[in-house]
Design an enzyme around this catalytic site. Structure first.
Site, PDB file in Angstrom:
ATOM      1  N   ARG A  26      40.345  29.770  31.723  1.00 47.64           N
ATOM      2  CA  ARG A  26      40.354  28.841  32.857  1.00 47.64           C
ATOM      3  C   ARG A  26      40.000  27.428  32.387  1.00 47.64           C
ATOM      4  O   ARG A  26      40.592  26.448  32.825  1.00 47.64           O
ATOM      5  CB  ARG A  26      39.368  29.307  33.927  1.00 47.64           C
ATOM      6  CG  ARG A  26      39.834  30.540  34.671  1.00 47.64           C
ATOM      7  CD  ARG A  26      38.998  30.772  35.914  1.00 47.64           C
ATOM      8  NE  ARG A  26      37.764  31.473  35.638  1.00 47.64           N
ATOM      9  CZ  ARG A  26      37.604  32.782  35.805  1.00 47.64           C
ATOM     10  NH1 ARG A  26      38.591  33.529  36.244  1.00 47.64           N
ATOM     11  NH2 ARG A  26      36.458  33.352  35.537  1.00 47.64           N
ATOM     12  N   PHE A  82      48.920  36.062  40.707  1.00 47.17           N
ATOM     13  CA  PHE A  82      47.811  37.028  40.699  1.00 47.17           C
ATOM     14  C   PHE A  82      46.503  36.210  40.709  1.00 47.17           C
ATOM     15  O   PHE A  82      45.635  36.373  39.855  1.00 47.17           O
ATOM     16  CB  PHE A  82      47.848  37.954  39.474  1.00 47.17           C
ATOM     17  CG  PHE A  82      49.124  38.743  39.332  1.00 47.17           C
ATOM     18  CD1 PHE A  82      49.327  39.908  40.064  1.00 47.17           C
ATOM     19  CD2 PHE A  82      50.136  38.308  38.473  1.00 47.17           C
ATOM     20  CE1 PHE A  82      50.514  40.636  39.930  1.00 47.17           C
ATOM     21  CE2 PHE A  82      51.314  39.031  38.331  1.00 47.17           C
ATOM     22  CZ  PHE A  82      51.505  40.205  39.058  1.00 47.17           C
ATOM     23  N   ASP A  85      49.093  35.791  45.621  1.00 52.18           N
ATOM     24  CA  ASP A  85      48.447  37.101  45.457  1.00 52.18           C
ATOM     25  C   ASP A  85      48.909  37.969  46.616  1.00 52.18           C
ATOM     26  O   ASP A  85      49.239  37.460  47.691  1.00 52.18           O
ATOM     27  CB  ASP A  85      46.915  36.959  45.469  1.00 52.18           C
ATOM     28  CG  ASP A  85      46.213  38.141  44.808  1.00 52.18           C
ATOM     29  OD1 ASP A  85      45.692  37.981  43.688  1.00 52.18           O
ATOM     30  OD2 ASP A  85      46.187  39.235  45.424  1.00 52.18           O
ATOM     31  N   ALA A 132      53.883  39.606  43.859  1.00 51.81           N
ATOM     32  CA  ALA A 132      54.188  38.584  42.852  1.00 51.81           C
ATOM     33  C   ALA A 132      55.640  38.656  42.384  1.00 51.81           C
ATOM     34  O   ALA A 132      56.300  37.624  42.233  1.00 51.81           O
ATOM     35  CB  ALA A 132      53.244  38.739  41.662  1.00 51.81           C
ATOM     36  N   ASP A 148      48.321  36.215  35.522  1.00 53.63           N
ATOM     37  CA  ASP A 148      47.164  37.019  35.096  1.00 53.63           C
ATOM     38  C   ASP A 148      47.097  38.301  35.918  1.00 53.63           C
ATOM     39  O   ASP A 148      46.249  38.444  36.800  1.00 53.63           O
ATOM     40  CB  ASP A 148      45.879  36.183  35.281  1.00 53.63           C
ATOM     41  CG  ASP A 148      44.629  36.957  34.891  1.00 53.63           C
ATOM     42  OD1 ASP A 148      44.722  37.848  34.028  1.00 53.63           O
ATOM     43  OD2 ASP A 148      43.560  36.682  35.473  1.00 53.63           O
ATOM     44  N   CYS A 168      45.314  42.362  30.605  1.00 47.73           N
ATOM     45  CA  CYS A 168      44.000  43.002  30.479  1.00 47.73           C
ATOM     46  C   CYS A 168      44.147  44.513  30.337  1.00 47.73           C
ATOM     47  O   CYS A 168      43.202  45.253  30.579  1.00 47.73           O
ATOM     48  CB  CYS A 168      43.101  42.643  31.662  1.00 47.73           C
ATOM     49  SG  CYS A 168      43.741  43.213  33.231  1.00 47.73           S
TER      50      CYS A 168
END
Ligand code: SAH
Length: 413
Positions: free
Chosen positions: A225, A241, A263, A297, A317, A357
């Site tokens: 960020r 996201f 989102d 998305a 993300d 992730c």
């Protein structure tokens, strides 16, 4: 802390285990898990949280850990190489060591960060996050329940705090319910009646620590960020996201002309708008035009493309797409699709920031997949720059390395 009186006590007697040679080697190398399938001999059946001692083929001590009969990760290692009493003092030592690593953060205008990152800080299956004066303890295995009293006493010593909230993963919540423990319970102080406010790199955020994803905020993206803030000046930014707007707020604070947060969750985007408002005293945040879009998305990106919209900085993300090895191919296909959509929305010389992730997807798999997808879309990525983990999310073993992020400029062929 009367609720703790009902908790089971750790069994006096430890379980003795022998494991397969490969598992022995892994333990010696510091790997924190013993899988059920690796166990060759076991002295007795165990309850969640019994201490299990693993011996090598010559009956020498290898490691001691928490036994969990409900998980294929049957033992989570607390200490390897040398035997130890696992008690309040031992927990306090681990908490202090973890705290020392995070010391630099406080000097960076950051009061929200991860204090304990599970296995990677030697406390497997246990997460501790700090939100200013509020601590949030999240348990991913019921094996911690018999040790909770000692852990809380150690916490009170190392991180005295006026409020401590307990979060439980779904499986643990069921096993903890008979003891009067529930997800979101305040173990110290009162449950907050509003989102908790904290600072990250000098920006303000509010997090719902009782109901929010994980413990309420994704601290792992802090450094990314901050990079986005450095890149955002004068740009039209798309944050896909967006959750509670972490990247969106930083982009605005970096001087973005506009920020569109996408989102599928309406409450998440309401939180994003609230987080923007929390920083309205910052003239750049004030000047940035912020819009939210509640939509899937994949659908939203296709539609924005069809409408001919372009952005100078596109951040993607997504949540974890691969929780098991079987899901890796599907996850890679989703990353490829998102990368193709992202480069399709990027202006000439625009930038994309693509994150993953999914711990099952390796950094190489991810970077190769998104790079190829951009090539195939006829918008190759140039000047790529890769990042990994922030300092409060140390990587202690291969499976602990889950976060990867690619920054690149989109070129027109
Ligand atoms: N970028 C955020 C964290 C993202 S977490 C930050 O820095 O804090 C993942 C988010 O993806 C969640 O908010 C979830 O609501 C959202 N999400 C999951 N599936 C989605 C989908 N198909 N379309 C849009 N958003 C989705």
């Amino acid at each position: 802390m009367t609720v703790l009186d009902a908790l089971p006590r750790p069994a006096q007697k430890r379980i003795a285990l022998h494991v397969a040679p490969a598992a022995e080697r892994a333990l010696r190398a510091g790997h924190p898990w013993v899988f059920e399938s690796a166990i060759r001999k076991q002295s007795r059946e165990g309850a969640p949280g019994d201490l299990a001692v693993i011996f090598d083929a010559k009956d020498r001590f290898l490691a001691v850990g928490l036994y969990d009969p409900a998980s294929p990760i049957r033992v989570r290692v607390l200490q390897q190489g040398q035997s130890a009493a696992i008690d309040r003092a031992w927990f306090a030592d681990r908490l202090s060591a973890a705290a020392a690593i995070r010391e630099p953060l406080a000097a960076q205008g950051t009061t929200g960060y991860r204090l304990v990152h599970g296995e990677n800080d030697g406390l497997p299956g246990l997460i501790l996050d700090r939100y200013a004066d509020t601590l949030v303890l999240k348990l991913y295995t019921a094996a911690w329940l018999p040790h909770l009293r000692d852990v809380l006493a150690a916490l009170d010593e190392v991180h005295p705090s006026p409020r401590l909230i307990l979060r439980l993963s779904r499986g643990v919540a069921d096993l903890a319910a008979p003891y009067g423990l529930s997800d979101g319970l305040a173990l110290v102080g009162d449950a907050p009646d509003a989102p908790v406010i904290f600072e990250e790199n000098g920006l303000r955020f509010a997090a719902d620590v009782v109901h929010g994803h994980k413990t309420g905020f994704f601290f792992d993206q802090r450094d990314n960020r901050a990079r986005v803030r450095d890149l955002a000046a004068g740009r039209r930014v798309l944050d896909v996201f967006a959750y509670s707007g972490g990247f969106s707020v930083y982009a605005a604070a970096g001087g973005a002309e506009s920020v569109l947060s996408v989102d599928v969750s309406a409450p998440a985007l309401e939180a994003a708008a609230a987080n923007m408002a929390l920083n309205a005293d910052n003239p750049r945040v004030q000047d940035a035009k912020h819009d939210i879009l509640v939509e899937d998305a994949f659908v939203a990106l296709e539609r924005l493309r069809a409408e001919g919209q372009v952005f100078d900085l596109v951040i993607v993300d997504p949540p974890s797409f691969a929780k098991s090895a079987a899901e890796v191919d599907r996850a890679l296909a989703s990353y490829a699709r998102l990368a193709r959509l992202a480069v399709g929305l990027a202006a000439e010389d625009g930038m994309v920031v693509l994150a993953s992730c999914s711990s099952r997807v390796t950094p190489d798999q991810f970077f190769e997949t998104v790079t190829r997808a951009a090539d195939d879309a006829g918008r190759p990525l140039v000047w790529p720059y890769r990042t990994g983990h922030a300092l409060d999310h140390p990587v202690g073993f291969p499976e602990g390395e889950y976060l990867k992020c690619l920054y690149a400029t989109v070129m027109d062929e």
